[in-house]
Design a protein around this motif. Structure first.
Motif, short mmCIF file in Angstrom:
data_model
loop_
_atom_site.label_atom_id
_atom_site.label_comp_id
_atom_site.label_asym_id
_atom_site.label_seq_id
_atom_site.Cartn_x
_atom_site.Cartn_y
_atom_site.Cartn_z
N LEU A 180 0.84 -1.18 0.00
CA LEU A 180 0.00 0.00 0.00
C LEU A 180 0.88 1.25 0.00
O LEU A 180 2.03 1.23 0.51
CB LEU A 180 -0.92 0.02 1.21
CG LEU A 180 -2.07 -1.00 1.22
CD1 LEU A 180 -2.72 -1.06 2.60
CD2 LEU A 180 -3.12 -0.64 0.16
N THR A 181 0.33 2.31 -0.52
CA THR A 181 1.09 3.55 -0.52
C THR A 181 1.41 4.00 0.90
O THR A 181 2.48 4.60 1.14
CB THR A 181 0.28 4.65 -1.24
OG1 THR A 181 -1.01 4.76 -0.63
CG2 THR A 181 0.13 4.32 -2.72
N ARG A 182 0.49 3.70 1.85
CA ARG A 182 0.76 4.09 3.25
C ARG A 182 1.95 3.34 3.83
O ARG A 182 2.52 3.76 4.83
CB ARG A 182 -0.49 3.86 4.09
CG ARG A 182 -0.73 2.41 4.46
CD ARG A 182 -1.96 2.16 5.28
NE ARG A 182 -3.18 2.29 4.47
CZ ARG A 182 -4.38 1.95 4.93
NH1 ARG A 182 -4.53 1.54 6.18
NH2 ARG A 182 -5.44 2.07 4.15
N GLY A 218 4.53 2.65 1.90
CA GLY A 218 5.67 2.96 1.03
C GLY A 218 5.61 2.30 -0.32
O GLY A 218 6.60 2.31 -1.06
N GLY A 219 4.47 1.73 -0.69
CA GLY A 219 4.34 1.04 -1.96
C GLY A 219 3.58 1.84 -2.98
O GLY A 219 3.42 3.07 -2.87
N THR A 220 3.06 1.12 -4.00
CA THR A 220 2.38 1.77 -5.13
C THR A 220 0.89 1.49 -5.17
O THR A 220 0.19 2.05 -6.03
CB THR A 220 3.01 1.28 -6.45
OG1 THR A 220 2.88 -0.13 -6.53
CG2 THR A 220 4.49 1.68 -6.53
N MET A 221 0.36 0.59 -4.28
CA MET A 221 -1.04 0.21 -4.32
C MET A 221 -1.86 1.20 -3.51
O MET A 221 -1.62 1.38 -2.30
CB MET A 221 -1.23 -1.21 -3.79
CG MET A 221 -0.40 -2.26 -4.51
SD MET A 221 -0.92 -2.49 -6.21
CE MET A 221 -2.41 -3.43 -5.97
N PRO A 222 -2.83 1.89 -4.17
CA PRO A 222 -3.55 2.94 -3.44
C PRO A 222 -4.55 2.43 -2.42
O PRO A 222 -4.87 3.13 -1.46
CB PRO A 222 -4.26 3.69 -4.57
CG PRO A 222 -4.44 2.70 -5.65
CD PRO A 222 -3.23 1.79 -5.59
N ALA A 223 -5.07 1.20 -2.62
CA ALA A 223 -6.12 0.71 -1.71
C ALA A 223 -6.15 -0.81 -1.74
O ALA A 223 -5.61 -1.46 -2.66
CB ALA A 223 -7.48 1.27 -2.13
N LEU A 224 -6.81 -1.34 -0.72
CA LEU A 224 -7.05 -2.77 -0.68
C LEU A 224 -8.19 -3.13 -1.61
O LEU A 224 -9.08 -2.32 -1.89
CB LEU A 224 -7.39 -3.21 0.74
CG LEU A 224 -6.31 -3.02 1.80
CD1 LEU A 224 -6.89 -3.23 3.20
CD2 LEU A 224 -5.15 -3.99 1.55
N GLY A 225 -8.19 -4.40 -2.09
CA GLY A 225 -9.30 -4.84 -2.92
C GLY A 225 -8.86 -5.85 -3.95
O GLY A 225 -7.69 -6.26 -4.00
#
Length: 530
Positions: free
Chosen positions: A73-75, A77-84
């Motif tokens: 997740l971006t939170r 430090g990654g590139t995925m904006p959200a879970l799903g």
């Protein structure tokens, strides 16, 4: 999902295989080219979720193209904006410039994975942490967490149902469903812990951002086994076949530091007279005491019994004892008579009815009477059977005008209690009144007349006519009287008998009864002979 195969006729020489999710944070896909001398140059994946699109350049691993690293997740430090759930589109190009695109090539389940928190290797904890014979109830606790994909970050899963199941061989599983709190923790109510019981927790979460089922490794609380001693005795010490005896005792812990609550231990008392013999199952009270009633087995001169106690975390060796069991007994051929002198005579045989070869010597038989034939039995005589024979003869004195009689053998170590048939015997009481010898004094050689009246007690004293009466003379100083003569009473029960008087002594009339009367005696009359 059908892979995008290379098709040289159409100019498509690059093929894309099925997407293979490795974990929730990564995936791979086989890609190849059929162009001669060509190799796959690049593979790009675009992940779509709602309005978000995430491009990812895959790296080659000998023909299998993979995400270069775990997706986060971006939170984090990654590139995925959200879970799903992300739909994957793929584009592959070889070094000849040929390109192949595949939309909706697969789905990446980029959601939180349920997991149980562990302490060491244990998922569940118990309160109390240890169980023993005196404290064998325990509650299971744990914590349900969620692992965010692509990281080692966990979050508590609140408001989720967790199923905790107690498994024990041969016992129906005990199941509790509890709900996690805000911190993901859950606790059951107390289970009754068995010797081999183990516990496992399972949680299934099916939400947009959290998905999956997790089951814990079976676990159990620490177990403390306590040795114990069983003490027991039986009473009465002697019973007849078919009668009851009671085995009483207690279970005592050897370790005095252990918890003292011994309530509810399973106690089994078994009679070992023969396989499948009588048995009794009970439970101890709060002090460890128990009581069981068994039935004595016939044909055994003693019954062996044994006691075992079982309970959670209790190690109690068996104890045993014996109770003497008399053989079955019965009276055969009993005959009871009442003589005119009041003597009651009983004859018959005391036998063991189920063992024709058994003869028990010196077995006592009591002769008893009762006014009503049911209660108040009183012994008037007793005798033992003959040696090597079951037959007996017993007599007693009972000048009763009407009563019930029986023979009775009381329980002893050889034969059980036996009671013969009850019979009613009756006779009418009799007496002689007015016994008088005249004249007196009398000269030697003269005739003396002895007279009196015979009466019978039939609703009051009445004359007894037509009855035979004897005259006896007892010389003064002699040991016994001598028969002189006899006669019958007249219609008024009177009688007068005559004899020659030669010596000083006592004259008396005797009535020796008949089939329905008792004997009757007169008061002797002394006459002086001169």
């Amino acid at each position: 999902m059908t892979p995008a195969l290379a098709d040289p006729a159409s100019g498509d020489t690059v093929g894309i295989g099925p997407v293979r999710p490795t974990f929730r944070d990564s995936f791979s896909v086989p890609v190849w080219t059929d162009a001669a001398g060509a190799t796959v140059h690049s593979v790009t994946a675009t992940l779509h979720h709602d309005n978000d699109s995430v491009p990812i350049v895959l790296t080659d691993d000998d023909g299998t193209w993979r995400t270069p690293s775990r997706l986060e997740l971006t939170r984090d430090g990654g590139t995925m904006p959200a879970l799903g759930a992300y739909v994957i589109d793929l584009t592959a190009t070889d070094d000849h410039g040929d390109t192949s695109t595949r939309t909706d090539a697969g789905t990446l389940d980029f959601t939180i994975t349920p997991m149980f928190d562990t302490v060491g290797v244990n998922t569940l904890s118990f309160n109390p942490a240890g169980v023993s014979v005196g404290a064998h109830r325990t509650a299971a606790s744990g914590r349900l967490l969620g692992l965010r994909p692509g990281s080692d970050v966990t979050v508590p899963l609140a408001g989720q149902d967790v199923t905790v199941t107690k498994y024990e061989g041969g016992v129906q599983p005990d199941v509790q469903v509890v709900t996690t709190g805000g911190d993901g923790r859950f606790t059951t109510t107390a289970f009754d812990q068995g010797d081999s019981a183990q516990y496992a927790a399972t949680a299934t979460v099916d939400e947009p951002d959290i998905h999956g089922t997790v089951t814990s490794i079976p676990d159990r609380p620490a177990v403390s086994w306590t040795p114990a001693d069983i003490s027991a005795s039986s009473s009465p010490a002697l019973v007849g076949a078919g009668q009851h005896y009671v085995v009483r005792g207690s279970v005592v812990l050897q370790n005095t530091n252990a918890a003292q609550s011994l309530d509810g231990l399973i106690v089994q008392v078994q009679s070992d007279g023969f396989p499948g013999g009588p048995q009794c199952t009970t439970h101890t009270d709060t002090t460890g005491h128990f009581s069981c009633t068994l039935t004595a087995i016939a044909h055994y001169l003693q019954n062996n019994w044994s006691v075992t106690a079982t309970g959670p975390f209790l190690s109690a060796g068996p104890t045993s004892g014996t109770v003497a069991v008399a053989d079955d007994s019965a009276y055969h051929g009993t005959h009871i008579t009442l003589a005119s002198n009041g003597t009651v005579t009983a004859t018959g045989s005391l036998v063991a009815p189920f063992d024709s070869n058994a003869v028990y010597d010196h077995q006592d038989t009591r002769l008893e009477y009762s006014a009503n034939g049911r209660t108040g039995w009183t012994s008037i005589g007793h005798a033992a059977n003959k040696t090597s024979s079951p037959s007996f003869t017993v007599t007693g004195a009972a000048r009763l005008t009407g009563a019930y009689y029986r023979v009775h053998h009381e329980l002893d170590r050889q034969l059980a209690e036996a009671v013969g048939p009850v019979v009613r015997l009756a006779r009418t009481d009799a007496r002689i009144v007015g016994n008088n010898a005249t004249p007196e004094p009398i000269k030697s050689g003269r005739t003396i007349t002895v007279s009196g009246t015979l009466q019978q007690n039939v609703s009051g004293w009445r004359a007894a006519p037509g009855q035979l009466v004897d005259l006896y003379f007892h010389v003064r100083g002699a040991k016994s009287a001598t028969y002189v003569t006899h006669g019958r009473t007249d219609s008024h029960g009177r009688i007068a008998l005559h004899a020659k008087a030669t010596k000083d002594g006592y004259w008396e009339l005797h009535y020796f009864g008949d089939g329905t009367h008792f004997d009757g005696y007169a008061t002797p009359d002394y006459v002086d002979v001169r």
